[in-house]
Design a protein around this motif. Structure first.
Motif, PDB file in Angstrom:
ATOM      1  N   ARG A 145       1.702   4.320  -2.642  1.00 19.84           N
ATOM      2  CA  ARG A 145       0.242   5.316  -2.777  1.00 19.84           C
ATOM      3  C   ARG A 145       1.289   6.245  -2.724  1.00 19.84           C
ATOM      4  NH1 ARG A 145       0.267   4.587   2.500  1.00 19.84           N
ATOM      5  NH2 ARG A 145      -1.861   4.105   2.416  1.00 19.84           N
TER       6      ARG A 145
ATOM      7  N   SER B 101       1.615   6.616  -6.993  1.00 14.65           N
ATOM      8  CA  SER B 101       0.036   7.251  -7.273  1.00 14.65           C
ATOM      9  C   SER B 101       1.085   9.075  -7.104  1.00 14.65           C
ATOM     10  CB  SER B 101      -1.000   7.473  -6.683  1.00 14.65           C
ATOM     11  OG  SER B 101      -1.039   7.033  -5.548  1.00 14.65           O
TER      12      SER B 101
ATOM     13  N   GLU C  80       0.856  -1.298   0.016  1.00 12.08           N
ATOM     14  CA  GLU C  80      -0.224   0.318  -0.037  1.00 12.08           C
ATOM     15  C   GLU C  80       1.023   1.261  -0.010  1.00 12.08           C
ATOM     16  OE1 GLU C  80      -2.382   0.163   3.123  1.00 12.08           O
ATOM     17  OE2 GLU C  80      -3.987  -1.864   2.204  1.00 12.08           O
ATOM     18  N   ASP C  81       2.238   0.629   0.628  1.00 12.05           N
ATOM     19  CA  ASP C  81       2.480   2.437   0.927  1.00 12.05           C
ATOM     20  C   ASP C  81       3.758   2.227  -0.467  1.00 12.05           C
ATOM     21  OD1 ASP C  81       4.119   1.981   3.938  1.00 12.05           O
ATOM     22  OD2 ASP C  81       1.669   2.929   3.677  1.00 12.05           O
TER      23      ASP C  81
END
Length: 229
Positions: A225, A228, A221-222
């Protein structure tokens, strides 16, 4: 006096030398004979088939099995049961799986005819006929309608029971469910993220996700993120 003593002392030495020479000569002949026998034996083994030893062991095992089976029959015991009790649980399970594969081997797909025959064989092997209903139907129908020929019109003469129809419906639903599960493993999802460079890497990533996916969710997820942003 000295000459006699010297000659008498040299005689035993000469006899001792002769005895040792004879002993060495005898040992040499024995060694030569043993070497010749070994050469002959090696030549005989080299001319035997490659599977000679395995075949010999198999024959010995079969003879031993026949003797054990005969001894069990004389005692009034079931040989297969006695043999199964001597084996461990994991060995017994492996032998049972091997027996099932030998009885119904998976030959893979060769043609649609073979696939249909295998399906038919599998379904008929799982049938459990109801003999009571069979006898009742034979008494009710009887004659040519129950034992039809190639020229017999049997439409409308057979009325299956409710339990038989329910059993058929359940079996068809089970086949459909298994077929859906079988094809679902091979479906391709075009919207799935591509995180691999080839098929081998794809399978490797799936294994990693299966065993370590729950431990790396935060890291993924990191990373996503940060990409993005």
């Amino acid at each position: 006096m000295d000459e006699g003593s010297s000659s008498s002392s040299s005689a035993p030495k000469k006899m001792d030398f002769n005895e040792r020479f004879k002993m060495l000569h005898k040992m040499r002949q024995t060694t030569r004979k043993e070497n010749h026998e070994q050469v002959v034996e090696e030549d005989r083994r080299s001319k035997l088939p490659k599977n000679h030893e395995a075949k010999k062991q198999r024959d010995q095992w079969q003879v031993q099995e026949l003797e054990e089976r005969k001894a069990a029959e004389e005692k009034g015991l079931d040989y297969e049961r006695v043999k199964a009790l001597e084996l461990s649980a994991d060995v017994t399970e492996k032998l049972e799986q091997k027996r099932k594969r030998k009885k119904n081997p998976d030959l893979g797909f060769s043609s649609y005819e073979d696939m249909t025959l295998r399906q038919h064989t599998r379904l008929t092997a799982a049938l459990e006929p109801d003999l009571d209903n069979y006898k009742k139907m034979r008494e009710c129908v009887g004659g040519e309608q129950f034992y039809p020929t190639a020229d017999t019109l049997i439409h409308g003469s057979h009325y299956p029971t409710t339990s038989a129809m329910d059993k058929l419906v359940g079996d068809v639903k089970g086949q459909v469910k298994r077929r859906e599960q079988y094809h679902r493993r091979r479906l391709y999802d075009p919207d799935a993220p591509i995180d691999y460079i080839n098929e081998k890497n794809k399978k490797f990533n799936k294994k990693l996700e299966k065993y370590y996916g729950k431990y790396t969710e935060d890291i993924k997820e990191d990373l996503e993120r940060g990409t993005s942003i």
